[in-house]
Design an enzyme around this catalytic site. Sequence first.
Site, short mmCIF file in Angstrom:
data_model
loop_
_atom_site.label_atom_id
_atom_site.label_comp_id
_atom_site.label_asym_id
_atom_site.label_seq_id
_atom_site.Cartn_x
_atom_site.Cartn_y
_atom_site.Cartn_z
N GLU A 140 51.56 23.96 16.90
CA GLU A 140 52.79 23.65 17.27
C GLU A 140 53.87 24.55 17.65
O GLU A 140 54.69 24.50 18.24
CB GLU A 140 53.35 22.91 15.73
CG GLU A 140 54.75 22.61 15.72
CD GLU A 140 54.89 21.40 16.69
OE1 GLU A 140 54.08 20.74 17.09
OE2 GLU A 140 56.29 20.90 16.72
N THR A 144 62.22 12.25 29.57
CA THR A 144 61.65 13.26 28.51
C THR A 144 60.61 12.64 27.88
O THR A 144 59.70 13.29 27.33
CB THR A 144 63.02 14.05 27.50
OG1 THR A 144 62.12 15.17 27.11
CG2 THR A 144 62.98 12.94 26.47
C1 DMJ Z 1 58.39 13.38 23.09
O1 DMJ Z 1 59.01 12.24 22.26
C2 DMJ Z 1 59.62 13.83 24.15
O2 DMJ Z 1 58.99 14.69 25.13
C3 DMJ Z 1 60.72 14.71 23.46
O3 DMJ Z 1 61.44 15.14 24.31
C4 DMJ Z 1 60.19 15.84 22.69
N1 DMJ Z 1 58.97 15.33 21.78
C5 DMJ Z 1 57.93 14.46 22.13
C6 DMJ Z 1 56.47 14.74 22.42
O4 DMJ Z 1 56.14 16.04 21.90
#
Ligand code: DMJ
Length: 645
Positions: free
Chosen positions: A509, A620
């Site tokens: 992580e 995202t």
């Molecule tokens: C996702 O939900 C998206 O990419 C977000 O921007 C960050 N975290 C998670 C994946 O790790």
Amino acid sequence: MVFRKLPGVSASGMGLRLSQKFVFLLFLSGLVTLCFGALFFLPDSVRLKRIFLSKTETQPVTVGSGSENDAREHLKRAGKEPEHPRGVTSAKGETSTKLKSLIRKPPVSHEATEERLAGDRAQEDLTLSRSRTQSASERVTSPDRGAGSDTFSYKKYTRCLLKPPLGRDGGKPSDPKTEERRVKVKEMMKFAWDNYKLYAWGKNELRPLTRNGHIGNMFGGLRGASIIDSLDTLYIMGLMEEYNDAKEWVQTSLDLNSNGEASLFEVNIRYVGGLLSAYYLTGEELFRSKAMELGEKLLPAFNTPTGIPRGVINLGSSGTSWSWGWASAGSSILAEFGTLHLEFVHLTELSNNPIYTEKVMNIRKLLNKIEKPHGLYPNFLSPVSGNWVQHHVSIGGLGDSFYEYLIKSYLMSDKTDDDAKKMYYGALEAIEANLVQKSTGGLTYMAEWRGGILDHKMGHLACFSGGMIGIGADDGAPDKRQHYLDLAAEITHTCHESYTRSATKLGPEAFRFDAGAEATATRLSDRYYILRPEVIESYMYMWRLTHDPKYRDWGWEAVEALEEHCRVESGFSGIRDVYTMTVSHDNMQQSFFLSETLKYLYLLFSDDDLLPLEDWVFNTEAHPLPIIRKSCLQDEATQDKTVSN
Ligand code: DMJ
């Protein structure tokens, strides 16, 4: 007797002239507005304020772990192991059989469509030409796939694409080894989906060890996060039976009348993003109307003195909103309020209602205006005063997708959104000057910044930045193109190192570059891997930008590791420690595994013409949204009007 009204005299007989009465009323309403307005400036603790204002404007209420990445970040800082958030809300209604029978259609066969298209394609040149009569993209997204579509919005968008969304042959790569790898990824998706369907249908995520569903508290009362997150992945992979099941669930069971407390950010990127991209790919009106309905429910979160939304919103009619309990001084989070732009601009496009764009433009304006320490954007901002609350800067959790959305807003605007461009390259310059570091072993990484002091750690979440810097390389100063490509490649390499240096070949992580560490986690609490996509996301972009085969090989290493350590009998699970071969599973198949990790792997092993970057930006959560070609769209609208006249 007849009373005749004399001009200028009140009929009430109070003896006031009409003009005097008007002035009096004006004065009275001014006084009331002033008193009410003054409430905003009272400290949150003042009781009077709490009586008069809804929760939206009062002090934040703790709602436990918040948005997925931030909550984890918070837990990590508190030195705790990540726990998947639990929440209990009311169960949603079952699908009515009557409704089911109304919508059940024979599944659309991806293969059949592809075959027909192959015939069409033989007669034409599918390169950049956009035909006015019937475009390539229109044929790809044929009526079979878009039954019941809103012809106006949908057609004008597909006509303005340069290429067919699914490529010549669904992106099938020509070399057999890559195709074999792609087939494997598709099998992984089917396996993950089938198990979700079997054990957790309609819940948000699958718990693959206990074989049940997980609801969590990120989405309020909303359900089916894995379904919404999977729609486009299933569709582009040609898993049409599964896609049809998902679509049917949206039609019959996606209940947006929930009353729970949800993360504005998570609902936006997963649900709104997932529905929008399903609409743009398929033309199904159902997805558009659900996205619009949900979008509207998010608007009250912006009712703050500055228009900066709070992180948590009640999706019910009250529309009250809160800041996360763990966010200092009731602040809003940069990566949350800064990750709305792409979806909200598309909500305006599809509704013709400017309000969504206005809301995100207002955020942009404030961020543009406010003073930034060393040109950097701190992670916490007060939605009341509009000032930074802390000077913690990170390209990982809490900051990450804000930067991503700046460059993607520019790209999605067909490179017309100059403010976004300026802000992105300005931010990148500041990041390079203050955060980018070289380790003693020669690895480039992004450190975190705490009021001028560097924390030499990089989160897995920050690994998306290799891809981000890559896709922005073309549009900065011309003499910096190669520099940005090199930086993108170096960061991606570092993130790959964080994978290769672990026993499982999966990345932790967070990894560090101090006390003798080089891209490895030093703390127990940083050793977990929850099926995150960011490293693979960067491989995918770097592959598209460079065609260096190493990126496909690195992606394949990840596939092998996922298969060996995360695949369990009934799905995929995160693991608690990437450094030990006797893995302990966390019993969670995250919805972003289906939406992002597997989609990016599939794209990595596909030809570049599957969702070409000339036409699409990925939100995202990896949901593709089309580039908005304003002039083309206007032409199309005029043409459509002429035809209908
Ligand atoms: C996702 O939900 C998206 O990419 C977000 O921007 C960050 N975290 C998670 C994946 O790790």
